[in-house]
Design a protein around this motif. Structure first.
Motif, PDB file in Angstrom:
ATOM      1  N   UNK A  76       2.105  16.799 -10.655  1.00 30.48           N
ATOM      2  CA  UNK A  76       2.235  17.553  -9.398  1.00 30.48           C
ATOM      3  C   UNK A  76       2.273  19.057  -9.629  1.00 30.48           C
ATOM      4  N   UNK A  77       1.582  19.532 -10.665  1.00 29.34           N
ATOM      5  CA  UNK A  77       1.653  20.969 -10.961  1.00 29.34           C
ATOM      6  C   UNK A  77       0.899  21.826  -9.958  1.00 29.34           C
ATOM      7  N   UNK A  78       0.080  21.199  -9.115  1.00 24.50           N
ATOM      8  CA  UNK A  78      -0.614  21.974  -8.074  1.00 24.50           C
ATOM      9  C   UNK A  78       0.257  22.197  -6.846  1.00 24.50           C
ATOM     10  N   UNK A  79       1.476  21.657  -6.842  1.00 29.00           N
ATOM     11  CA  UNK A  79       2.354  21.783  -5.679  1.00 29.00           C
ATOM     12  C   UNK A  79       3.603  22.620  -5.962  1.00 29.00           C
ATOM     13  N   UNK A  80       3.632  23.276  -7.108  1.00 30.16           N
ATOM     14  CA  UNK A  80       4.852  23.980  -7.504  1.00 30.16           C
ATOM     15  C   UNK A  80       4.976  25.339  -6.835  1.00 30.16           C
ATOM     16  N   UNK A  81       6.205  25.678  -6.431  1.00 26.54           N
ATOM     17  CA  UNK A  81       6.471  27.042  -5.996  1.00 26.54           C
ATOM     18  C   UNK A  81       6.905  27.849  -7.225  1.00 26.54           C
ATOM     19  N   UNK A  82       7.243  29.113  -7.048  1.00 35.51           N
ATOM     20  CA  UNK A  82       7.564  29.983  -8.182  1.00 35.51           C
ATOM     21  C   UNK A  82       8.776  29.485  -8.965  1.00 35.51           C
ATOM     22  N   UNK A  83       9.784  29.008  -8.253  1.00 35.13           N
ATOM     23  CA  UNK A  83      10.985  28.528  -8.929  1.00 35.13           C
ATOM     24  C   UNK A  83      10.688  27.295  -9.762  1.00 35.13           C
ATOM     25  N   UNK A  89       7.909  -0.455 -22.823  1.00 32.34           N
ATOM     26  CA  UNK A  89       7.354   0.648 -22.045  1.00 32.34           C
ATOM     27  C   UNK A  89       8.462   1.277 -21.204  1.00 32.34           C
ATOM     28  N   UNK A  90       8.514   2.602 -21.210  1.00 29.87           N
ATOM     29  CA  UNK A  90       9.486   3.300 -20.371  1.00 29.87           C
ATOM     30  C   UNK A  90       8.901   3.665 -19.011  1.00 29.87           C
ATOM     31  N   UNK A  91       7.676   4.190 -19.022  1.00 28.85           N
ATOM     32  CA  UNK A  91       7.129   4.714 -17.779  1.00 28.85           C
ATOM     33  C   UNK A  91       5.615   4.788 -17.849  1.00 28.85           C
ATOM     34  N   UNK A  92       5.010   4.796 -16.685  1.00 32.94           N
ATOM     35  CA  UNK A  92       3.563   4.921 -16.566  1.00 32.94           C
ATOM     36  C   UNK A  92       3.253   5.933 -15.481  1.00 32.94           C
ATOM     37  N   UNK A 119       0.838  -1.201   0.000  1.00 32.24           N
ATOM     38  CA  UNK A 119       0.000   0.000   0.000  1.00 32.24           C
ATOM     39  C   UNK A 119       0.873   1.251   0.000  1.00 32.24           C
ATOM     40  N   UNK A 120       1.888   1.259   0.831  1.00 35.83           N
ATOM     41  CA  UNK A 120       2.772   2.413   0.953  1.00 35.83           C
ATOM     42  C   UNK A 120       3.547   2.656  -0.337  1.00 35.83           C
ATOM     43  N   UNK A 128       4.385   6.821  -6.930  1.00 33.34           N
ATOM     44  CA  UNK A 128       3.539   7.772  -7.643  1.00 33.34           C
ATOM     45  C   UNK A 128       3.764   9.184  -7.142  1.00 33.34           C
ATOM     46  N   UNK A 129       2.838   9.715  -6.332  1.00 28.64           N
ATOM     47  CA  UNK A 129       2.922  11.120  -5.910  1.00 28.64           C
ATOM     48  C   UNK A 129       4.217  11.498  -5.192  1.00 28.64           C
TER      49      UNK A 129
END
Length: 331
Positions: A276-283, A171-174, A113-114, A120-121
């Motif tokens: 994860x674009x909702x977690x980005x800071x300005x940099x 496949x490279x990535x999912x 589960x972990x 992922x995230x």
């Protein structure tokens, strides 16, 4: 510190872990560890009074069946660490440079589960901390290049990649597709040899919802093991050749079909499909904008409209392949 016994390569990074991580290929050793993963441990600096050292950074607007946010993220020790806590009480601590991860989970859950969160995230965020731009996509190897298949949740990215895998493509990535700029190319970094699929996708591809094993005992999502015979995992990075964005399915008899995305809409389309674009800071956001602008100048971008009938998934692959070969021949 004595290295933990398990070494891995994932997303272009070398890992060292104190427990075996399901789904990853163990390496005999590595010359340099990029990320240390410690299960059932906390950073020594945060052993006590962790609640007194944190401030909320982000809270998911979605809630679980117990009315808890799916995930809450804090900054700790003036930004030295990030703490993630999921609604099921699985917890991660990440240092600000993305070099160390600590993970803990309650007794009613498992390591598997972990690991679904970790691969992922959590790693998506670690890559962002390290300055790596990631597309929310699946990546398939075609000849000596890769294609990225983008789209929102439920669009069919993993299902399409699995159909390519069935057809003999590596496949490279999912889910997470990291892009690094090297020698005037944009390279897609390989992840690990599994594709995650919902039961409906498993049924569409294999005839039965339980044709593939479950990721964990506590979740009905399943996985395709790319290390088994007849399947291929691309272990080395490949240049990004074409980006395909899946749109809403249609019952039109002309589907599946594709169209070129105008350059003035391309950047918006890519940014809306990063990980994860909702977690980005300005940099982080500036880094993303700069790299994706350069990607658009070199990599063709297409919108693909699949047919609503899942039996047409092989035709979708054929349409993408035909377009890829046309673009390759025009280079």
């Amino acid at each position: 510190m004595t290295p933990a016994p398990f070494f891995y390569s994932i997303f272009g990074l070398y890992l060292n872990s104190n427990l075996a991580i399901p789904g990853l290929i163990v390496l005999p050793s590595v010359s340099k560890v990029d990320v240390q993963v410690s299960f059932n441990e906390f950073p020594p600096a945060l052993q006590t009074n962790i609640e007194l050292k944190q401030k909320i950074w982000w809270v998911s607007r979605y809630k679980d069946e117990n009315d808890r946010p799916l995930v809450t993220i804090w900054q700790l020790e003036n930004g030295d660490y990030w703490r993630w806590e999921y609604g099921d009480r699985t917890e991660f601590i990440i240092d600000r440079k993305g070099t160390q991860i600590w993970a803990n989970w309650p007794n009613n859950l498992t390591l598997e589960d972990t690991v679904t969160y970790l691969l992922g995230p959590i790693f998506g965020f670690v890559l962002r901390l390290r300055g790596v731009v990631c597309l929310h996509a699946s990546a398939v190897a075609i000849e000596d290049k890769s294609i990225a298949i983008l789209g929102p949740a439920g669009a069919g990215k993993s299902t399409t990649a699995a159909a390519f895998a069935q057809a003999g493509f590596a496949i490279l990535s999912d889910d997470i597709v990291p892009i690094l700029e090297r020698d005037n190319h944009f390279l897609v970094q390989p992840a690990y040899p599994r594709l995650r699929l919902w039961p409906t996708s498993v049924k569409a591809l294999y005839g039965e919802e339980d044709a593939l094993p479950c990721l964990t005992p506590n979740w009905d999502k399943r996985f395709l093991d790319l290390t088994q015979p007849k399947y291929k995992f691309q272990e080395l990075p490949l240049p990004l050749g074409v980006i395909y964005i899946l749109s809403d399915r249609t019952t039109s008899p002309s589907a599946p079909f594709l169209e070129r995305i105008p350059s003035n809409n391309g950047l918006i389309s890519l940014i809306s499909n990063t990980y994860a674009n909702n977690l980005l800071d300005k940099k982080m956001r500036a880094t993303e904008f700069d790299l994706l602008s350069r990607v658009l100048a070199k990599v063709p971008l297409r919108r693909v409209t699949p047919h609503a009938d899942s039996e047409n998934i092989s035709k979708l692959c054929d349409v993408i392949l035909e377009d890829f070969h046309k673009l390759s021949n025009n280079v």
